[in-house]
Design a protein around this motif. Structure first.
Motif, PDB file in Angstrom:
ATOM      1  N   GLU A  29       0.741  -1.119   0.119  1.00 43.63           N
ATOM      2  CA  GLU A  29       0.062   0.006   0.054  1.00 43.63           C
ATOM      3  C   GLU A  29       0.923   1.395  -0.039  1.00 43.63           C
ATOM      4  N   GLY A  30       0.503   2.223  -0.713  1.00 42.58           N
ATOM      5  CA  GLY A  30       1.356   3.468  -0.948  1.00 42.58           C
ATOM      6  C   GLY A  30       2.575   3.461  -1.980  1.00 42.58           C
ATOM      7  N   SER A  31       2.666   2.449  -2.425  1.00 41.31           N
ATOM      8  CA  SER A  31       4.261   2.263  -3.169  1.00 41.31           C
ATOM      9  C   SER A  31       3.956   2.496  -4.670  1.00 41.31           C
ATOM     10  N   VAL A  32       2.719   2.855  -5.028  1.00 42.47           N
ATOM     11  CA  VAL A  32       2.205   3.223  -6.430  1.00 42.47           C
ATOM     12  C   VAL A  32       2.246   4.868  -6.184  1.00 42.47           C
ATOM     13  N   LYS A  33       3.051   5.404  -7.048  1.00 46.57           N
ATOM     14  CA  LYS A  33       3.003   6.879  -7.013  1.00 46.57           C
ATOM     15  C   LYS A  33       3.391   7.480  -8.556  1.00 46.57           C
ATOM     16  N   ILE A  34       2.890   8.745  -8.598  1.00 48.27           N
ATOM     17  CA  ILE A  34       3.152   9.550  -9.859  1.00 48.27           C
ATOM     18  C   ILE A  34       3.594  10.894  -9.476  1.00 48.27           C
ATOM     19  N   TYR A  35       4.880  10.847 -10.040  1.00 45.91           N
ATOM     20  CA  TYR A  35       5.543  12.278  -9.525  1.00 45.91           C
ATOM     21  C   TYR A  35       5.554  13.011 -10.879  1.00 45.91           C
ATOM     22  N   VAL A  36       5.560  14.401 -10.649  1.00 43.63           N
ATOM     23  CA  VAL A  36       5.774  15.229 -11.669  1.00 43.63           C
ATOM     24  C   VAL A  36       6.796  16.417 -11.445  1.00 43.63           C
ATOM     25  N   ARG A  37       7.558  16.508 -12.286  1.00 45.30           N
ATOM     26  CA  ARG A  37       8.738  17.475 -12.410  1.00 45.30           C
ATOM     27  C   ARG A  37       8.281  18.702 -13.232  1.00 45.30           C
ATOM     28  N   GLU A  38       8.387  19.660 -12.627  1.00 43.66           N
ATOM     29  CA  GLU A  38       8.070  21.224 -13.490  1.00 43.66           C
ATOM     30  C   GLU A  38       9.566  21.379 -13.894  1.00 43.66           C
ATOM     31  N   LEU A  39       9.912  21.244 -15.254  1.00 43.73           N
ATOM     32  CA  LEU A  39      11.386  21.396 -15.625  1.00 43.73           C
ATOM     33  C   LEU A  39      11.684  22.857 -15.702  1.00 43.73           C
TER      34      LEU A  39
END
Length: 357
Positions: free
Chosen positions: A336-346
């Motif tokens: 649980e909690g291991s799936v993530k979506i990260y977004v980098r603002e470049l």
């Protein structure tokens, strides 16, 4: 402007198979498919218009794990494929799901060609289904493939299909559109058409292809393998262009005994403005590459588990990274909690090539 990273709220509960940004360069919408049998639509902007963890707008349940998703003609329609064998269109305004066609095995990839108004799906039944967009009642042409497809990608003019047996087919999209428009749509099984590819190629990589992504300038593509390598190739069949193709090692970590541990390169995505590309690996690393100067631009911090998908926004300002436990970890359960979506603002030049002006 320096880059910064944030985590998207309310991620899927099982491994992420794909994530795509809206085709609108001004949009901050992302659509995500997952093994938890659902498709998720997010907007990175909150109610006040600020970009951050964003919000989950809609969730669409399917009968089986969803293996791929893409936006269609605009950001109000998406297409999905998965282990239920179906190619689906989802109208985001009405939430209506329409099955366009069904393969004879799992459907693993789907793309939409704006230039030719085509929805193209690939299946482990070794076929492509090619639909004309805008007509949910028309049946597809069915294009037989010599072996099971693993990944597909398209430019404005070409479709690249990477398959088992290290085989690649490159199709002319204009020819596919013409065949689809002329198809007899009365056959419920679809119209099976033998289509001669524009080019047949053998992969430059020795091991199974994991991903393929086309250059935004319509000149070529990159492909990756399960054995920590990426190949960069050009469409132009001239000896001069073919002499430019190359492959390189990546996504390897030195083990305790000093021996390299090799990871699959699961994901590739090209920057829409600079033409550089990102790779994501089973080692939990995302790197940016300049395919022309053959250099790594940068490598980000290692994530806690495997990177399963990467995507740039239409403007190139954002890089989305899906992190999901994979088979590399040696277990099937997803904590649980291991799936993530990260977004980098470049930053403005963060994804710019070394030789770019």
């Amino acid at each position: 402007m320096a880059s910064h990273q944030f985590t998207v709220a309310s991620p899927p509960t099982d491994a992420i198979s794909a994530l795509k940004f809206s085709p609108d360069p001004n949009s901050t919408r992302i659509v995500v498919s997952s093994w938890d049998k659902s498709v998720y639509l997010y907007d990175l902007r909150d109610e006040n218009g600020a970009v951050g963890e964003g919000k989950l707008l809609q969730k669409f349940e399917h009968r089986a794990p969803v293996l791929d998703v893409c936006f269609g003609e605009n950001e109000n329609e998406i297409y999905t494929v998965g282990l239920d064998w179906d190619v689906r269109k989802i109208d985001l305004n009405t939430t209506v799901q329409t099955v366009l066609s069904s393969h004879e095995q799992a459907a693993c990839n789907v793309i939409y060609s704006r230039e030719h108004n085509l929805i193209i799906s690939a299946s482990w039944d070794s076929t492509l289904h090619v639909h004309l967009g805008g007509d949910v009642d028309s049946l597809p042409i069915v294009v037989p493939l010599p072996s099971k497809p693993f990944s597909i990608s398209a430019t404005a003019t070409k479709l690249v299909v990477a398959m088992a047996s290290r085989s690649l087919h490159i199709y002319d999209l204009k020819a596919l559109a013409l065949l689809t428009a002329q198809s007899d749509s009365t056959d419920p099984g679809g119209n099976r058409v033998e289509v001669e590819p524009w080019q047949r190629r053998e992969s430059s990589l020795k091991f199974m292809t994991r991903a393929v992504a086309c250059m935004p300038d319509d000149n070529g593509y990159a492909s990756s393998s399960i054995e920590g390598r990426v190949a960069v190739e050009w469409f132009d069949p001239s000896p001069e262009s073919q002499a430019r193709k190359y492959a390189f090692k990546c996504h390897r970590q030195t083990g305790e005994d000093g021996v390299d541990v090799v990871y699959p390169v699961n994901a590739l995505a090209f920057h829409p403005v600079f033409g550089t590309f990102a790779s994501g690996g089973g080692d939990g690393v995302v790197a940016l590459w300049d395919g022309i100067s053959k250099r790594r631009i940068r490598q980000y911090q290692r994530y806690q588990t495997s990177v399963s998908a990467v995507a740039f926004s239409g403007s190139g300002q954002y890089l989305a990274i899906a992190v999901s436990p994979g088979f590399e970890d040696g277990h099937d359960d997803v904590p649980e909690g291991s799936v993530k979506i990260y977004v980098r603002e470049l930053g403005e030049t963060e994804a710019k090539g070394k030789g770019a002006k």
